[in-house]
Write a protein that holds these residues in place. Structure first.
Motif, mmCIF file in Angstrom:
data_model
loop_
_atom_site.group_PDB
_atom_site.id
_atom_site.type_symbol
_atom_site.label_atom_id
_atom_site.label_comp_id
_atom_site.label_asym_id
_atom_site.label_seq_id
_atom_site.Cartn_x
_atom_site.Cartn_y
_atom_site.Cartn_z
ATOM 1 N N LEU A 149 0.580 -1.077 -0.052
ATOM 2 C CA LEU A 149 0.248 -0.025 -0.066
ATOM 3 C C LEU A 149 0.337 1.512 -0.089
ATOM 4 C CD1 LEU A 149 -2.892 -1.346 2.758
ATOM 5 C CD2 LEU A 149 -3.317 -1.002 0.014
ATOM 6 N N CYS A 188 -5.339 -10.407 -0.553
ATOM 7 C CA CYS A 188 -4.059 -10.050 -0.428
ATOM 8 C C CYS A 188 -2.721 -11.802 -0.236
ATOM 9 C CB CYS A 188 -3.414 -8.844 0.018
ATOM 10 S SG CYS A 188 -1.689 -7.981 -0.610
ATOM 11 N N CYS A 195 -6.179 -9.123 -6.346
ATOM 12 C CA CYS A 195 -5.835 -7.844 -6.730
ATOM 13 C C CYS A 195 -6.881 -6.989 -7.371
ATOM 14 C CB CYS A 195 -4.979 -7.246 -7.218
ATOM 15 S SG CYS A 195 -3.680 -7.773 -6.865
ATOM 16 N N CYS A 204 -4.524 1.127 -3.784
ATOM 17 C CA CYS A 204 -3.067 0.501 -3.520
ATOM 18 C C CYS A 204 -1.686 0.600 -4.838
ATOM 19 C CB CYS A 204 -3.379 -1.017 -3.721
ATOM 20 S SG CYS A 204 -1.482 -2.426 -3.626
ATOM 21 N N SER A 206 0.181 -0.982 -5.783
ATOM 22 C CA SER A 206 0.993 -1.707 -6.434
ATOM 23 C C SER A 206 0.001 -2.883 -6.696
ATOM 24 C CB SER A 206 1.750 -2.963 -4.998
ATOM 25 O OG SER A 206 2.381 -2.400 -4.165
#
Length: 211
Positions: A149, A188, A195, A204, A206
């Motif tokens: 995050l 996660c 995702c 997030c 990522s």
């Protein structure tokens, strides 16, 4: 959006997803949670919850554990893994609770981490769940997800804890950490994250973004 603002958004989104988040270990006394957390190291909470009813029936209080034959405890906790070390730590921990703390589980990180087998993660959990204090439980889920995050960097639990203390309000810290665990188990997931379904995907950096 600053990291602190993102943290507050994440807190609220997690609260909507997991409104009743709490410790997933079964316990009714502080010392039992302490024992269970030691057994849960590199083991699932579900497995520990299966083991402890018989364990606590055989050893119903701190003194019983302090006087227990370590070999007997080992056999009862074998399925939790690393049973030699865990059984030894539990016995020594209970001796210390009996002899130095009058059978009462301490309420500070400094005192808790004096106990054999108790690190800051466990101490934070006890302070938060038992004593209602601000607690930042930096387990593998919390460290990995807060890194993703962009709220923290690095894998050192102490450094991650200090970073979270700067961004997560104290009164929201315990719930936040419990929800990190639930998110890590459901969405996660290490090496196979979901995702596209994750409630935190929008916050997030990522997460894969749709073009």
């Amino acid at each position: 959006m600053t990291k602190k603002q993102r943290a507050l958004e994440v807190i609220e989104r997690l609260k909507k997803e997991y409104p009743d988040a709490g410790c997933t270990l079964d316990y009714d006394q502080a010392w039992k949670l302490l024992v269970s957390v030691r057994l849960a190291a590199q083991c699932t909470d579900a497995r520990v919850n299966m083991v402890v009813p018989a364990l606590f029936a055989r050893y119903p209080d701190i003194n019983a554990f302090a006087e227990a034959d370590v070999a007997d405890v080992e056999e009862m906790v074998r399925s939790c893994g690393f049973y030699h070390t865990k059984a030894r730590d539990i016995g020594e921990m209970c001796k210390m609770l009996r002899d130095e703390y009058g059978g009462k589980v301490p309420d500070s990180i400094e005192e808790l981490t004096r106990l054999p087998g108790v690190g800051r993660k466990t101490a934070n959990l006890i302070c938060g769940d038992i004593y209602g204090q601000p607690s930042y439980v930096c387990d593998t889920h919390c460290i990995r997800i807060t890194n993703l995050l962009g709220l923290t960097t690095g894998k050192d639990p102490y450094k991650v804890e200090m970073q979270l203390r700067e961004k997560i309000p104290p009164e929201k810290s315990t719930g936040f950490c419990h929800r990190m665990v639930l998110l890590g188990r459901e969405f996660c997931i290490a090496r196979r994250p979901r995702c596209s379904e994750c409630p935190l995907a929008a916050y997030c950096p990522s997460a894969p973004k749709n073009n």
